[in-house]
Motif scaffolding. Structure first.
Motif, PDB file in Angstrom:
ATOM      1  N   LEU A 133     -15.361  -4.864  -1.479  1.00 29.42           N
ATOM      2  CA  LEU A 133     -14.056  -4.210  -1.385  1.00 29.42           C
ATOM      3  C   LEU A 133     -12.972  -5.070  -2.033  1.00 29.42           C
ATOM      4  N   VAL A 134     -12.990  -6.355  -1.766  1.00 34.69           N
ATOM      5  CA  VAL A 134     -11.998  -7.254  -2.370  1.00 34.69           C
ATOM      6  C   VAL A 134     -12.186  -7.300  -3.884  1.00 34.69           C
ATOM      7  N   ALA A 135     -13.447  -7.306  -4.343  1.00 33.14           N
ATOM      8  CA  ALA A 135     -13.700  -7.300  -5.785  1.00 33.14           C
ATOM      9  C   ALA A 135     -13.167  -6.023  -6.436  1.00 33.14           C
ATOM     10  N   ILE A 136     -13.321  -4.906  -5.744  1.00 33.95           N
ATOM     11  CA  ILE A 136     -12.794  -3.633  -6.257  1.00 33.95           C
ATOM     12  C   ILE A 136     -11.272  -3.685  -6.319  1.00 33.95           C
ATOM     13  N   ALA A 137     -10.657  -4.211  -5.261  1.00 34.03           N
ATOM     14  CA  ALA A 137      -9.201  -4.347  -5.251  1.00 34.03           C
ATOM     15  C   ALA A 137      -8.726  -5.235  -6.400  1.00 34.03           C
ATOM     16  N   SER A 160      -5.141 -12.082  -0.187  1.00 31.23           N
ATOM     17  CA  SER A 160      -5.085 -12.147   1.279  1.00 31.23           C
ATOM     18  C   SER A 160      -4.927 -10.756   1.879  1.00 31.23           C
ATOM     19  N   LEU A 161      -4.077  -9.931   1.267  1.00 32.27           N
ATOM     20  CA  LEU A 161      -3.893  -8.568   1.742  1.00 32.27           C
ATOM     21  C   LEU A 161      -5.187  -7.778   1.602  1.00 32.27           C
ATOM     22  N   ALA A 220      -9.791  -5.189   4.030  1.00 29.76           N
ATOM     23  CA  ALA A 220     -11.243  -5.020   4.033  1.00 29.76           C
ATOM     24  C   ALA A 220     -11.803  -5.234   5.434  1.00 29.76           C
ATOM     25  N   ALA A 221     -11.328  -6.258   6.118  1.00 32.47           N
ATOM     26  CA  ALA A 221     -11.785  -6.514   7.486  1.00 32.47           C
ATOM     27  C   ALA A 221     -11.410  -5.357   8.409  1.00 32.47           C
ATOM     28  N   GLU A 222     -10.196  -4.832   8.222  1.00 32.71           N
ATOM     29  CA  GLU A 222      -9.757  -3.698   9.030  1.00 32.71           C
ATOM     30  C   GLU A 222     -10.627  -2.476   8.760  1.00 32.71           C
ATOM     31  N   LEU A 223     -10.951  -2.239   7.497  1.00 31.27           N
ATOM     32  CA  LEU A 223     -11.759  -1.080   7.138  1.00 31.27           C
ATOM     33  C   LEU A 223     -13.156  -1.174   7.746  1.00 31.27           C
ATOM     34  N   ILE A 224     -13.747  -2.362   7.708  1.00 31.23           N
ATOM     35  CA  ILE A 224     -15.077  -2.539   8.283  1.00 31.23           C
ATOM     36  C   ILE A 224     -15.044  -2.256   9.781  1.00 31.23           C
ATOM     37  N   ASP A 225     -14.007  -2.718  10.479  1.00 27.94           N
ATOM     38  CA  ASP A 225     -13.883  -2.450  11.920  1.00 27.94           C
ATOM     39  C   ASP A 225     -13.747  -0.950  12.181  1.00 27.94           C
ATOM     40  N   LEU A 244       5.238  -1.351  -0.202  1.00 33.65           N
ATOM     41  CA  LEU A 244       6.209  -1.271   0.888  1.00 33.65           C
ATOM     42  C   LEU A 244       6.353  -2.580   1.660  1.00 33.65           C
ATOM     43  N   ASN A 245       5.597  -3.600   1.226  1.00 35.25           N
ATOM     44  CA  ASN A 245       5.665  -4.913   1.869  1.00 35.25           C
ATOM     45  C   ASN A 245       5.297  -4.819   3.355  1.00 35.25           C
ATOM     46  N   ILE A 246       4.190  -4.131   3.616  1.00 36.71           N
ATOM     47  CA  ILE A 246       3.667  -3.994   4.977  1.00 36.71           C
ATOM     48  C   ILE A 246       2.386  -4.816   5.084  1.00 36.71           C
ATOM     49  N   SER A 247       2.287  -5.636   6.094  1.00 40.06           N
ATOM     50  CA  SER A 247       1.098  -6.459   6.280  1.00 40.06           C
ATOM     51  C   SER A 247       0.291  -5.955   7.464  1.00 40.06           C
ATOM     52  N   VAL A 248      -0.997  -6.243   7.453  1.00 35.89           N
ATOM     53  CA  VAL A 248      -1.863  -5.856   8.566  1.00 35.89           C
ATOM     54  C   VAL A 248      -1.378  -6.553   9.837  1.00 35.89           C
ATOM     55  N   GLY A 249      -1.163  -5.765  10.893  1.00 32.71           N
ATOM     56  CA  GLY A 249      -0.680  -6.325  12.145  1.00 32.71           C
ATOM     57  C   GLY A 249       0.827  -6.263  12.321  1.00 32.71           C
ATOM     58  N   SER A 250       1.547  -5.834  11.274  1.00 29.21           N
ATOM     59  CA  SER A 250       3.006  -5.732  11.378  1.00 29.21           C
ATOM     60  C   SER A 250       3.383  -4.512  12.208  1.00 29.21           C
TER      61      SER A 250
END
Length: 338
Positions: free
Chosen positions: A253-257, A274-275, A280-285, A313-319
């Motif tokens: 997934l990261v390689a595709i991104a 990092s994003l 990717a970790a969120e998607l797997i979960d 939009l400058n949104i991070s995972v967990g924000s």
């Protein structure tokens, strides 16, 4: 492994079009321009087997797993002509070969019944397989030399295909499982022999080998996709090279991104990486939770949508906005509060 990843310079003379555009990634959510595809070893081998056998390559897998993107990418990489047909519930096998406008011919016959005889070739419209098998014949709608036409046929994506190889072509038959079960069986003979007969004119259509060239196997390839919404006939499966595309893991997934951002945005910063890793970790979960609850799992295409949205939009995972964005793009609950 064959190198089929990263950006590619279009063949000389090829102009940017809807199929070869060079805009930013969010100018078209699904560009289908053939500029990006991250190959795996399994896909690479399947492509080589397809070329060696001359059989169609059937790609199976969940929606959004990248099945449809391979054909345009392969064609662009090699400078081969590219044609596609997206199948619907009304698609018949003949639609991929040719159509005949009998309604227009009947109307013209009423107008010209006291005038000149009608030319049946004028009412023939070549399908994608005809364009791949015999481009010169398709341009003339199958008419022999010396027979005049009201106008030649218009090649699909003519600006791009006119600059590509005359002797090589790729056809994408997308979502074949949408069609009636008889439709795949109707393609068995044309795909096996690379020939068919236009019933209204009696024209035999098939690839004409040029002097010094071998047969057509490996020079005209067909890639077919299915989302497994309907089982395909066993006779059809026996005549295909078949590959199941699994859902990519976090590293892929990261390689595709990285490939998408590098090609379309011309950058892939440490912050982007990092994003991409966090998403990717969120998607797997989410996939794991979806499997336990028998729900639809988010796709690779939706992963890229989430990447675009978070990055723009400058949104991070967990924000504070992440949960709402996750529902909008990845989860897409059917009812409020799910």
């Amino acid at each position: 492994m064959t190198d089929l990843s990263g950006d590619v310079t279009p063949p000389a003379g090829e102009r940017p079009t809807a199929a070869t555009g060079t805009g930013r990634i969010h100018d078209a959510p699904d560009p289908r321009d053939g500029r990006v595809y991250v190959m795996s070893d399994d896909i690479d081998l399947a492509v080589r087997v397809m070329l060696a056998t001359g059989r169609p390559l059937l790609l199976r897998g969940d929606p959004g797993s990248g099945k449809s993107s391979l054909a345009a990418y392969f064609a662009r990489q090699r400078g081969w002509r590219y044609y596609e047909h997206v199948v619907t519930s009304r698609t018949q096998a003949r639609d991929l070969l040719w159509t005949f406008d009998s309604v227009r011919r009947l109307a013209d016959a009423e107008v010209h019944r006291r005038g000149a005889e009608l030319n049946d070739y004028d009412y023939v419209e070549p399908g994608v397989l005809w364009w791949a098998f015999a481009r010169d014949s398709a341009l003339r709608r199958g008419a022999p030399e010396g027979v005049s036409l009201s106008k030649p046929a218009v090649e699909p994506d003519e600006p791009t295909n006119s600059a590509r190889s005359e002797d090589h072509a790729v056809v994408l038959i997308d979502e074949i499982d949408k069609a009636d079960p008889d439709m795949p069986n109707g393609l068995l003979v044309p795909l096996g022999s690379n020939e068919f007969v236009v019933s209204e004119t009696g024209t035999v259509i098939g690839p004409a080998a040029r002097a010094g060239q071998a047969g057509s196997a490996g020079r005209r390839v067909v890639i077919i996709t299915t989302n497994e919404e309907r089982a395909l006939p066993q006779a059809f499966l026996r005549r295909c090279v078949v590959l199941w595309l699994p859902s990519p893991g976090p590293d892929r997934l990261v390689a595709i991104a990285q490939a998408h951002l590098t090609v379309y945005e011309k950058t892939f910063t440490p912050a982007d990486e990092s994003l991409a890793q966090a998403l990717a970790a969120e998607l797997i979960d989410l996939r794991g939770a979806a499997a336990q609850q028998a729900l639809r799992a988010p796709s690779t295409a939706e992963y890229l949508d989430a990447l675009r949205a978070c990055r723009t939009l400058n949104i991070s995972v967990g924000s504070s906005e992440w949960n709402r964005l996750r529902n909008l793009i990845l989860l897409k609950p059917q009812q409020p509060g799910n």
